[in-house]
Design an enzyme around this catalytic site. Structure first.
Site, short mmCIF file in Angstrom:
data_model
loop_
_atom_site.label_atom_id
_atom_site.label_comp_id
_atom_site.label_asym_id
_atom_site.label_seq_id
_atom_site.Cartn_x
_atom_site.Cartn_y
_atom_site.Cartn_z
N ALA A 61 0.85 -1.20 0.00
CA ALA A 61 0.00 0.00 0.00
C ALA A 61 0.89 1.24 0.00
CB ALA A 61 -0.88 -0.02 1.24
N GLU A 123 3.76 -5.25 7.49
CA GLU A 123 2.85 -4.25 8.07
C GLU A 123 3.09 -4.02 9.56
OE1 GLU A 123 2.06 -6.49 5.85
OE2 GLU A 123 0.55 -5.75 4.46
#
Ligand SMILES: CCCCCC/C=C/CC(=O)SCCNC(=O)CCNC(=O)[C@H](O)C(C)(C)COP(=O)(O)OP(=O)(O)OC[C@H]1O[C@@H](n2cnc3c(N)ncnc32)[C@H](O)[C@@H]1OP(=O)(O)O
Length: 719
Positions: A61, A123
């Site tokens: 992302a 993440e």
């Protein structure tokens, strides 16, 4: 941005195009969505291959979008539409497939990587979890224990390991895109349901609950208050216990909580701060993108003590030839043994042969005549270093750089004894130098931009996180550390114990409290510095040493410990007790408790209870306050640089961003108020007086940390 092309007649090739890492920005997600829909509609297309431009699949992302309002097609349904597509979807992984990038690949029916690819779900290092189905699909592909390990650590794996784990179906020796296209053609018409991970049950493992409990206990112990690793375990547990759709719900709930947390903001700030530190600038306007670094092929290392050994190892590991110098044959021999052993151990671990041919050990300075750069790492003594510097000038080429590994001595004073002031910079490594990531590159008043660029580039080459800092006593890290240490020992005088202070700091997230760290580094180091700086001298009363020196409060407790031979771990006794000299497990020492009680009685101090909150406020805000002064003095170019130094050199917990970020998160007006409060109570501690910059920033409405730099520029003219 995604490029669509039909290739080999029946394959839709969808290329993610968002340099440098093809992050999944809103535009990329939109591009993928449109391309997938086009491929599914096009009757000529029988299979789809996804790849990334410039041989990088996808870095995940777009982290920059996290701080704004998220727009564009959401990733979860997008990946679901890929998985549900009625044509085979193949991910061609070259370079990186990280975070959302790997999750996109997990939504595909097949995955092919090339040999250089690296894959992971990092993440957790951004305070998040893989919330585009990663926590639900990966366990269904590789099993709960392996998925737990990868997701909770964020570790990157090589293509080869990914193949062993079952994350990819194939590793291509050449182009992954070519191999993926061949695979795609070969699977046309085969059933897709068995390839859809969301339809699978997680790979069975005995006692899943026990495995998850153990993982939870491990991350809680390791992460010291960080929320993300705990949430990662909870999400993977959901994959094991719940149907896919319910697991996805749990993943989203957990992500929502993390996403809004201050911890995620802190860790994402740290990600960009680390990268921005490489974009150094000097007060004269020279900076990373307008200054050329020199190439360094051969380097000299002077002194083979602990620091010199680690520096030599780091250089050699990066392929740089090293001439390592000692003045004493015995020292040279023991340095040689230690450096060789470290390189051998490292090579063995990596399954390669140690690059020992790059090393020359010698007693002769003359061997330095054709090195490009020297790093002096002798004992921390100004006169000794000056002697070494002038000796170096006699043998080095006129254009060789001289770098000093000092933890705080005046770089200008050292440069002044050389014939090449512009070519002198500080390179402050942290012990052990081959392990610790931080490198402060210290520019003096006359250091040339080229010398700074060269030291920064060399640091990057040896895999350090480099921060360019100005020259002052202690530079950035140790200048701030002094005030943090001061507060800690003052609190001992006032009623705390080393255990209480350390516990508060460890609960805050430090891997080790300040007193354990002091024991580890050796209390004698600071003692020597205080003696050299005139704080300790013959006029100090040995029975009742003064608590007031050079016009301010002084705590003689560390000196008194050193007088008793308590130097920390190395002597088996310091602020704590150890089983034997050199052992690492710190135990409370009743003698220290008695010693502190006697000390307070002797000076008439009435002990009081010191809360964990006070410990954190006095330590963290004293650090930040000095950080503001450092910014005023232009010793650091930005608050981010200061935070990077604390994150990589001083064990500041990453989920708290760094002392400057922490101050901004707590609120500058709160920090100001607290400092005013503590300074009122301790007027004899001038460092607690709020800095002018802090006051100004509060008066300007406490701008967010990203805006401080421009405020500082404006404010400097008023200060
Ligand atoms: C409720 C919300 C639901 C959301 C669901 C989806 C959630 C998905 C989560 C994620 O995917 S989070 C992102 C996960 N990815 C990562 O953590 C990777 C981060 N990047 C890296 O580790 C490294 O950059 C790299 C990819 C390994 C490349 O390393 P390298 O040393 O080659 O270059 P760098 O100097 O690190 O980076 C170059 C350049 O690129 C910028 N950048 C890198 N990754 C991203 C990213 N994911 N987003 C935005 N920008 C990224 C980096 O900042 C550098 O920029 P600069 O301007 O050149 O400094």
């Amino acid at each position: 941005m995604a490029r669509y092309a039909r290739v080999k007649g029946s394959i839709a090739l969808i290329t993610l195009t968002n340099p440098p890492v093809n992050a999944l920005s809103a535009a990329v997600r939109r591009g993928i969505m449109e391309s997938v829909s086009r491929a599914l509609k096009d009757e000529q297309v029988k299979a789809v291959v996804f790849c990334g431009e410039n041989e990088k699949f996808c870095g995940g992302a777009d982290i920059k979008e996290f701080s704004g309002s998220m727009s564009g097609p959401p990733l979860v349904p997008l990946i679901h539409s890929i998985e549900a597509g009625e044509k085979p979807m193949v991910a061609a992984i070259e370079g990186v497939a990280l975070g959302g990038g790997l999750e996109l690949a997990l939504g595909c029916h097949y995955r092919v990587a090339n040999t250089k690819a690296c894959l992971g779900l990092p993440e957790v290092t951004l305070g998040l979890l893989p919330a585009a189905g990663g926590t639900q699909r990966l366990p269904r592909l590789i099993g709960i224990p392996a998925a737990l390990e990868l997701i909770t650590t964020g570790r990157h794996v090589s293509a080869q390991e990914a193949l062993q784990l079952g994350i990819v179906d194939q590793v291509a020796q050449g182009s992954a895109v070519q191999a993926a296209m061949e695979l795609a053609l070969s699977v046309i018409g085969q059933p897709l349901n068995p390839r859809r991970l969301s339809l699978r049950a997680p790979v069975w493992a005995p006692d899943v609950d026990g495995v998850c409990d153990a993982a939870l206990a491990q991350v809680k112990q390791r992460s010291r208050g960080a929320m993300a690793p705990v949430a990662c375990v909870q999400a993977v547990r959901a994959a094991a216990m719940l149907p896919y759709s319910k697991g996805m719900e749990r993943e989203r709930q957990l992500m929502d909580t993390l996403f809004r947390s201050g911890q995620a903001q802190a860790m994402q700030y740290a990600f960009f701060a680390q990268r921005n530190a490489g974009k150094w600038s000097l007060p004269n306007g020279s900076q990373w993108n307008n200054t050329r670094a020199r190439d360094v092929q051969r380097a000299g290392v002077i002194g083979l003590g602990t620091m010199g050994r680690g520096i030599a190892v780091s250089l050699v590991k990066a392929g740089i030839s090293v001439v390592a110098i000692e003045t004493d044959a015995k020292q040279l021999e023991s340095g040689k043994k230690a450096v060789t052993a470290m390189l051998q151990r490292d090579a063995q671990r990596r399954g390669v042969s140690p690059p020992l041919h790059l090393l020359t050990f010698t007693l002769s300075f003359h061997q330095l005549r054709d090195v490009d750069l020297v790093i002096e790492a002798v004992f921390e003594d100004m006169n000794l270093k000056k002697r070494v510097f002038s000796d170096l000038c006699k043998v080095l080429r006129a254009n060789s750089l001289i770098c000093t590994n000092t933890s705080g001595l005046n770089v200008d004073e050292l440069a002044a004894v050389t014939d090449r002031q512009p070519l002198v910079v500080g390179m402050h490594f942290f012990a052990p130098a081959h392990v610790m990531k931080l490198l402060e590159v210290v520019y003096g008043a006359r250091s040339s931009p080229e010398a700074v660029a060269t030291a920064m580039a060399l640091g990057k080459r040896i895999e350090k996180v480099c921060v360019a800092v100005g020259n002052c006593s202690g530079f950035v890290g140790n200048r701030m550390l002094k005030l943090y240490l001061d507060q800690s020992v003052y609190m001992l005088e006032e009623g705390a114990t080393p255990e209480q202070v350390d516990q508060a700091l460890e609960e805050f997230g430090f891997a080790m409290g300040i007193f354990k760290v002091s024991d580890l580094s050796g209390l004698d180091v600071g003692w020597r510095v205080r003696k050299a700086s005139g704080l300790i001298g013959p006029d100090v009363d040995p029975v009742k040493p003064s608590r007031w020196r050079l016009g301010r409060r002084y705590c003689p407790l560390p000196d008194m410990l050193c007088q008793q031979g308590r130097f920390g771990q190395k002597t088996g006794r310091g602020w704590y007790l150890y089983d034997s000299p050199g052992s690492k497990e710190a135990k409370s020492d009743p003698e220290i408790q008695t010693f502190l009680e006697d000390y307070r009685r002797k000076y008439g101090i009435i002990p009081r209870r010191i809360t964990s909150q006070e410990v954190i406020e006095r330590c963290a805000f004293a650090l930040a306050n000095e950080g503001f002064r450092i910014l005023e003095d232009r010793i650091a170019a930005s608050p981010e640089d200061i935070d990077v130094i604390y994150l990589f050199g001083y064990g500041w917990p990453r989920h708290r961003g760094g002392p400057m970020f922490y101050a901004s998160q707590v609120g500058l007006s709160v920090v100001l108020e607290k400092l005013e409060h503590y300074h009122r109570i301790h007027p004899d501690v001038p460092s607690l007086e709020p800095s002018r910059l802090l006051r100004r920033l509060v008066a300007e409405g406490s701008p967010p940390i990203q805006q401080w730099k421009s405020h500082i520029k404006n404010l400097r003219s008023h200060l």
